[in-house]
Design an enzyme around this catalytic site. Sequence first.
Site, PDB file in Angstrom:
ATOM      1  N   SER A   1      -9.757   1.647   2.855  1.00 12.50           N
ATOM      2  CA  SER A   1      -8.865   2.415   2.016  1.00 12.50           C
ATOM      3  C   SER A   1      -7.812   1.579   1.294  1.00 12.50           C
ATOM      4  CB  SER A   1      -8.143   3.459   2.860  1.00 12.50           C
ATOM      5  OG  SER A   1      -7.329   2.827   3.839  1.00 12.50           O
TER       6      SER A   1
ATOM      7  N   SER B   1     -10.000  -0.769   7.071  1.00 14.20           N
ATOM      8  CA  SER B   1      -9.390  -0.548   5.760  1.00 14.20           C
ATOM      9  C   SER B   1      -8.665  -1.733   5.166  1.00 14.20           C
ATOM     10  CB  SER B   1      -8.427   0.645   5.814  1.00 14.20           C
ATOM     11  OG  SER B   1      -9.152   1.847   5.734  1.00 14.20           O
TER      12      SER B   1
ATOM     13  N   LYS C   1       0.852  -1.194   0.000  1.00 11.16           N
ATOM     14  CA  LYS C   1       0.000   0.000   0.000  1.00 11.16           C
ATOM     15  C   LYS C   1       0.886   1.241   0.000  1.00 11.16           C
ATOM     16  CE  LYS C   1      -3.969   1.898   2.649  1.00 11.16           C
ATOM     17  NZ  LYS C   1      -4.813   1.704   3.848  1.00 11.16           N
TER      18      LYS C   1
END
Lengths: 494, 511
Positions: free
Chosen positions: B154, B178, B79
């Site tokens: 996210s 997330s 990420k």
Amino acid sequence: MTVTYEEALQRYEPVFGLETHVELGTTTKLFCGCPAVFGAEPNSRVCPVCLGLPGSLPAANRRAIEYTIKIGLALHCGIASWCRFARKNYFYPDMPKNFQISQYDEPLCTDGYLDVLVGGRTVRVGIERVHLEEDTGKSLHVGGATGRIHGAEYSLVDYNRAGIPLVEIVTKPVPGTGFGAPGVAKAYVTELRDLLRSLGVSDVRMEEGSLRCDVNTSLSVRGSGVWGTRTETKNVNSLRSVERAVRSEIERQAAVLDGGGRVIQETRHFHEDTGVTTSGRSKEEAQDYRYFPEPDLVPVAPPAEWVEEIRASLPELPSARRARLQAQWSLSGLEFEALHNAGAVGVVEETVLAGASPADARKWWLGELARRANDAGVDVSSLPITPQAVARVAALVASGTLNDRLAREVIDGVLDGEGTPDEVVAARGLAVVSDEGALTAAVDEAIAANPGVAARIRDGKTSAAGVLIGAVMKATRGKADAARVKALILERLT
Amino acid sequence: MELTRKTAAELSALLAGGEVSAEEVTAAHLDRIAGCDDRVHAFLHVAADGAVAAAREVDRRRAAGDELGPLAGVPVALKDVFTTIGAPTTCGSRILDGWQPPYDATITRRLRQAGAIILGKTNMDEFAMGSSTENSAFGPTRNPWNLSRVPGGSSGGSSAAVAAYQAPLAVGTDTGGSIRQPASVCGIVGTKPTYGGSSRYGLVAFASSLDTPGPLARTVLDAALLHEAICGYDPMDSTSIDAPVPPVVAAARQADVSGMRIGVVTELSGEGYQPGVMARFAEAVELLESLGAKVTEVSCPNFRYALPAYYLIAPSECSSNLARFDAMRYGLRVGDDGSAGAEEVMSLTREAGFGDEVKRRIILGAYALSSGYYDAYYGKAQQVRTLIIRDFEAAFGQADVLVSPVTPTTAFGIGERADDPMAMYLADLCTIPSDLAGNAAISVPCGLASEDGLPAGLQVMAPVMADDRLYRVAAAAEAALTERWGHPLIAEAKGLGTSEPWFSGERGGSA
């Protein structure tokens, strides 16, 4: 309208308080492994943590916490068994994260005091709190008239200082010192500096900014018992400035009040050159720092055993040492304070340890040596003569080898680097004339040369002997023991 | 042999046996990214050169007879919230566009040390604020099951990359759900480890007391392998727990729930939950019971305050954490034409550099921390947090693990909730309690909702540092469900078209 200090004190009673920031002398910074040093190439002692780079996290320096506890204990504070760091949020270019990791409602140390010697008496200054925080970077605003960010052409920021551990020591308000308020304020900072130095937690160099003061001042109308609005004066960075800043704020606030105005709660800046303060930002429109507990750090919970270990490691504190030495040397408060103010307590103590009597040690260091130091513009303790040498000179005088005048010459020699007192005595041939025959001859000569004086002494006026002593001294070029000469004269004439 | 269809565990075995090289595995995944990321947009940055170089190094070391760990040569997607030397880190924000960090996050470093091949940086909601990856400043990521749907968020780039076979493994972060919510809506596995179990050093902070890095993978065992590689004590993170990583890989292999007490949380169901999601969840619970688990209902009455408490605590911390983006030292700088002062440049930069959701949360947080409001908002939210921790303690007195749906609905359409923050926030209803309490939780696929044929997830929650229990339960459920379906759920994903060779012949059967 201006008001003199004396006028101000007739009508108003000052109350002051001090917030002192001290950079700790830890090897590394508070939350990272960067070296905590002064004077390095700008931005050369930085890493992702003290630059506040995205993703970096603080990890607290155990030694800094230990030092803070040490300071708290030396100031007779209570040590929190559990407390947290807090974030103080505000934007400024020299603050890498735009928040400062500090402590807010849970300081590490609270509620203590510091005894301060001033005017021969002890004033107890209450300590509100001692907490640990990180220092900010250092800004240099170039161009513009004020040296402040507003109006500057550009600014340079050095982050070497960012993250250096800083201890904030906050006093309680100090009322009731009246006319002496500026002196007490200065004495407090002096005492605090000596204390911190004796603890070995900081090099406390005000000129390098490792000890910085903010001074809070307010006035209350005499007899009213109501404290006025206080101002906070920043940038007070020498002992002398502490005194001047308090004095200047007392005068300024008195003028404001006398003129029917009101004192505004604000930050003021002290100017070393003019000795006055000017208005900074108003506290009434103060920013909200939005303090909250620092979520990146676990709470600080010093175990009781650790605190006791630190307490046991404390050196003798300056106030305790003062009391001990004052008693040992049988001095009055004022006498001791004179030694203290001359910065001579340490050298006198060492001179006594080297065998001199306290009276002799004091006499030399506060007399002849203080004069030399003053002439040279240095501290008495930094003269190039050791306490052991001074003790030896005193011993030579006591044994009659030297008189006072010769002793001063020996000291000259030592200060000039000619060696130990004994070496100077030998090299310069300074010992008193101890040959009884030579001395007797000189005395007889003096009596013969001054028949009138001799007659007066025979009539009982022994005080006239001084003239004959002087003559003998002259004849021996000062190398006679004055006491022995006097004895010989009186032996012959009475 | 289609290398991108292999699990990490399979690749690990092939690599260890010398049947494939790390360079071949890496090349296959880079090809897959090149072939479909124009449609998925899972990656913000593909580190092709670095990945190939790292793969060659692993091959060289293996040839030299070095002892290598299970992830050596296995690709992983990271990420874009973790700092990486040699690749930019943007957090999906304009304000960090082009920022090249000078240091590796602890997780990045551990991956490199394990010999894992970092393929690139995945898309995310800006600063991890969102549940759809639509808040990325660089455009949304699409759900490999249906390209008109969101991949969750996210960590939507990470979940989409894994679901699209671009990487067998990905690292995400979970602050309010997330990792788990995007894993659920992409039909893969995602774990939020115990807070403090995985290091935050080098993870660009959203909400410090909540942010937790964790693994995403297509199987429970793969998630466990990555979990063990990235978790563990880190002195650089003072909230890191100084204790051994729970034995998650062994637990995933054990896959046994007989005798385990499983508590169904009453409060995490009801109105607003999609019937198809609830149906799959109920079936999964029945299945676990049939495998020997003792299922009970437990009540956590304060969970209903979790969402509002979260939306005070997380924005409060973010308002402070994001203060450092001020144009002074890195990232975007706007208005620096010599006429504006420093304060104005900060202001213009933040105005231009942050998206709406980030600004909304900064403002909310700054307000909640303001003097005069602190006690009523931030202070009260912290009290609620304590109540939620107590609810968990009580519940874990009755059950070894708790279960619930991961998120109330399947993947929603791109743009559907973009203008409705409240609807968006509800996606995290079931996941937020574990973030507030700091305990461990996992999301594992439990089937397709009948309404839309999209994946639903089973959430398993375990006490602090009992992360291994998650893997026991999730692996047992996975094994039983896969047996029932006749293939892994992910084989049903059709978003990238059925013409692609690796989808043919594997379709058929319905969940």
